[in-house]
Structures are given as C-alpha cells and as structure tokens.
Design an enzyme around this catalytic site. Structure first.
Site, PDB file in Angstrom:
ATOM      1  CB  THR A 149      -0.076   5.865  -0.777  1.00  0.00           C
ATOM      2  OG1 THR A 149       1.179   5.481  -0.180  1.00  0.00           O
ATOM      3  CG2 THR A 149      -1.212   5.086  -0.134  1.00  0.00           C
ATOM      4  CE  LYS A 150       6.171   8.514  -0.652  1.00  0.00           C
ATOM      5  NZ  LYS A 150       6.474   9.953  -0.478  1.00  0.00           N
ATOM      6  CG  LEU A 180      -1.894   1.195   1.257  1.00  0.00           C
ATOM      7  CD1 LEU A 180      -2.879   1.148   0.089  1.00  0.00           C
ATOM      8  CD2 LEU A 180      -2.648   1.241   2.580  1.00  0.00           C
ATOM      9  CE1 TYR A 181       6.327   5.118   1.353  1.00  0.00           C
ATOM     10  CE2 TYR A 181       7.600   3.357   0.337  1.00  0.00           C
ATOM     11  CZ  TYR A 181       7.492   4.672   0.738  1.00  0.00           C
ATOM     12  OH  TYR A 181       8.531   5.548   0.524  1.00  0.00           O
ATOM     13  CB  ALA A 182       4.497   0.689  -3.672  1.00  0.00           C
TER      14      ALA A 182
END
Length: 343
Positions: A155-156, A151-153
């Site tokens: 959102t980026k 999810l980090y990727a």
C-alpha cells in the site's frame, strides 16, 4: 509557513509538529485517533501540541473526504506533510482492509486536495518496507521495489505510484521519503524498543524474531525530523536533478517528483540492539527465540547519499544515546507501574 500535517497524534507527527511550532510556523494537525494502539498516548501527545497558540487540531479520518477537505480549508497550507497511515507489517496480515482504506483511499484524499489547493510542496511518508525482497544493499532509491512482502509495503508503494501520477498530471512538487525503523521518546507501543523495555522491566521474556539474525537501520526521531524539515525546503523541480558524481537522483523525468531515503546507513544487528537496551536498563533480557514472521525482511540498510546531496545532512545519533533517551522517557512516563524488582 503554514503546514498541514496528517498524523500529529502519532509518534513522528508529534515530534515534527513540535519542531515546526518551535520555529514559529503555523501547524494544523489532522488525525483520526484510531485505537490501533493506546489512544491515551495519542491524546497526551495532542494535549502537549495544543499548548502552542499556532497549533490547531482537527479530528477526522483520511477516508472521509469531506473531513480532509475541511482540514485543507482551515489550514490553507504552504506545505502538506502526509504522515498518517495504518502502520505495522504484521497487523497488515490480520486486518488488510484498514490498510486499503487508510493508505490508499486516504492518501488519494490528500492528493486530490493538493490538486485543488496547490501547496508549494507535498511530502509523503513511505517506508523502507517497500524494498521488500530486494537483495542489493545498501537500499538505494533507484533500486527496483516491485516485490513487496507485506500488504503494508504494497500500500505504501501504491501511494508512491499514485503521488507520482498526480505530480506528473498536475505539477504538484512531491517528495516521498522512506523511513528506516524510527525510535525515540513518545514511540509507538507496537515497536520493538517499547515492547522490549516494557517486558524487561516486568521481567518477562521478549520475542526475538528471525532467531536474532536480523538487522535494522535504526533512525533516531530527532534525526528523522531534521531530515524531513530540511527536505521540506527543497521541493523537486522538474528538469533540475541533483548532479553529483556517482549519485542517481530519483527526480522523475516527467514531473516534479522524488523519492528519498531518510536513514543513516548503519544497520545494527538485533542482538546488539538488545544488548544496548540491557546496558541502559541494567537488566538482562529473557529471550524467546522465534522464527522469522511473515512480511518481515532480514535486513534494512539505507543509502543516505541522495539525502546528503539535497540537504547536507545524514542521520547520525549514536544508538546508545538514542536508546538511553527512550528508556529515560519510558521510566518517567510508565515506571514504577508494573516494574519488577527482579534482575
């Protein structure tokens, strides 16, 4: 020049602000001082920055639009460098909502204020994680990046897409730069180098994911700051791509927007990384071999050709030199507390 930098209490923001202040620029820092990791480390970084007369710190959350609006009013920036974010691949599985709030909603606050105030250049910190399941190496900015594995990727990548829309609609010169495993003094406690050094000095095992069969394109902090600083001087201009044989510029065909890798293109095997730390500390690591964690990728590998074409610079600090600089800082800041006499 007047700079507004979000995330100045963080690892990268601190070093970048120090560089720009040293060059005589005026810097306004904005940071929420969240407790994702040790807040005292963030406070110590901020205290060092506040020694400079041309630095002003504003505490606030990206999701608080009024706070962001006030920061822009105070800074009146020529250049905005948006570094603040909820970081960490694994933590995005544990606390997904914080990534939506900070990396998407918070980044929109920055975009909207740039629409209103029109800085000369908006720069956004993205990540090599956006390449996700991409198997082509080295990673080139024009590669497909539509298969994030965390999810980090995601959102980026979402932040990049939002920024492109604002660049197209409102003509905001925008550069999104993708980092590759940044390390160095004042680094984050949740990153591998910090965790490994701390564990080895305390004679406790280190967790080695992927059974040690991973590789990362490590980027020393000074190299990253050099790349960002040089990129700040070359805002994208619609219709004016870089022309070099064999190079694909990521300049958008419909707006002043570009994506650039900031990495050296020299991936290091995880076990070689650990060996380098062992040599610097004069200690042997105790290894806890583990499987690959959800959200991780086996390898990162930057193609720095576009960065080179734009700035004439490619990160080049030798890993042994960079690790030695970190370990020296760590020993000065944290030893002898908790250092075992074994090993």
């Amino acid at each position: 020049m007047r700079f507004l930098i979000t995330g100045t209490a963080g690892f990268i923001g601190y070093h970048l602000a120090q560089r720009l202040l040293g060059e005589g620029h005026v810097v306004t820092g904005f940071d929420a001082m969240t407790d994702y990791y040790d807040v005292t480390l963030k406070e110590r970084r901020t205290a060092l920055l506040e020694r400079a007369e041309n630095f002003r710190f504003i505490k606030g959350r990206l999701e608080d639009f009024a706070a962001v609006e006030a920061a822009f009013a105070e800074a009146a920036p020529d250049v905005v460098i948006h570094l603040a974010a909820q970081a960490g691949v694994r933590y995005s599985i544990e606390a997904p909502e914080t990534y939506i709030d900070s990396n998407l909603k918070g980044s929109w606050s920055i975009l909207e204020m740039c629409r209103r105030q029109r800085p000369q250049h908006l720069m956004l910190a993205s990540t090599s994680s956006v390449y996700g399941a991409n198997e082509a190496i080295p990673f080139r900015e024009a590669d497909k990046a539509d298969e994030p594995v965390s999810l980090y990727a995601a959102t980026k990548k979402g932040m990049e897409a939002m920024a492109h829309s604002y660049a197209h609609l409102y003509g905001i010169p925008t550069t999104a730069f993708r980092f590759f495993t940044v390390y160095g003094p004042w680094g984050r406690p949740d990153m591998a180098l910090f965790k490994f050094v701390r564990a080895m000095l305390q004679d406790t095992p280190i967790d080695v994911y992927g059974q040690g069969k991973m590789a990362r394109d490590f980027t020393y902090i000074d190299d990253l700051v050099e790349g960002i600083t040089r990129l700040s001087e070359v805002p994208p201009v619609a219709g004016h791509p870089v022309e070099r044989p064999g190079l694909v510029d990521t300049l958008s065909p419909i707006g002043p927007y570009r994506v650039v890798n900031v990495g050296g293109g020299q991936p290091i095997a995880l076990m070689d990384f650990i060996s380098t730390i062992e040599r610097c500390l004069g200690r042997e690591a105790r290894l806890n071999m583990m499987d690959m964690q959800p959200g991780d990728v086996p390898q990162t590998y930057a193609d720095p050709a576009l960065l080179d074409a734009l700035t004439g610079y490619v990160p080049q600090t030798d890993l042994a030199k960079g690790v030695a600089a970190f370990t020296q800082w760590y020993l000065e800041e944290y030893a002898p507390q908790g250092v075992s006499q074994k090993g």
